[in-house]
Design a protein around this motif. Structure first.
Motif: not given
Length: 208
Positions: A131-140, A151-152
């Motif tokens: 879930i956090l990975e997807q949020l980081l992708l959106e944040g980028v 992911q990492e």
């Protein structure tokens, strides 16, 4: 992913109640105790679970699943990716400090059982990291955070926080915990290149 079932929930509710009410952290919970507390036969438990460890695993998974479901409900009102990230942490962490007597995740942290602690850390990483990975992708994409390895980064962020809050390694001391969370918030802010103060909520008590 955990799915509700009336009889299974009776068993898990019983186990969870015992885990949260244990006066002695080292005291072992048995299947007999769970059955007696649930008011059902021991055979009924073994129909759904092969062992006590399976029950503990299910309690842990259900606790995290509940927090995640609450998170998705709350994020419906979020306008930005950063708000969603904040709500994810609130669902998984801040709630524990508000209602520690009823929060099974924190109660399990207190128990001096390394196997339980390891299972909790693994479950947290497996459940929260995607879930956090997807949020980081959106944040980028929207520019609110930056990372070349979402992911990492997600796995490291969840693993670090889970370890930080594990009271098997760090005895309960809320003053020290909040100081660590304050430093952790600054680390997140720096690593993700977020705006100053983006993660201050981690060490600021939520309003009543």
């Amino acid at each position: 992913m955990y799915e509700r079932n009336s009889k299974i929930d009776v068993i898990l509710d019983s186990a969870e109640e015992l885990m949260c009410s244990m006066d002695e952290p080292n005291r072992e919970i048995t299947v007999d105790m769970i059955a007696k507390n649930a008011g059902i036969g021991k055979g009924s438990i073994y129909y759904y679970f092969e062992s006590k460890d399976d029950i503990v695993d299910a309690v842990i998974e259900r606790s995290y699943t509940s927090a995640i479901q609450e998170y998705f409900t709350i994020t419906a009102n979020c306008d930005t990716t950063l708000e969603k990230v904040q709500m994810l942490f609130r669902s998984m962490v801040c709630k524990e400090f508000q209602d520690s007597q009823k929060n099974v995740i924190l109660s399990l942290h207190v128990q001096d059982n390394m196997l339980i602690h390891c299972k909790m850390m693994i479950t947290a990483i497996q459940t929260v990291s995607p879930i956090l990975e997807q949020l980081l992708l959106e944040g980028v994409q929207d520019g609110s955070v930056y990372t070349e390895t979402p992911q990492e980064s997600a796995e490291m962020i969840v693993a670090m926080l889970t370890f930080l809050l594990n009271q098997s390694f760090f005895p309960t001391d809320y003053e020290k915990t909040y100081r660590k969370l304050k430093l952790y918030a600054k680390v997140l802010e720096t690593c993700l290149r977020a705006e100053p103060g983006s993660f201050d909520f981690l060490f600021t008590p939520l309003p009543e």
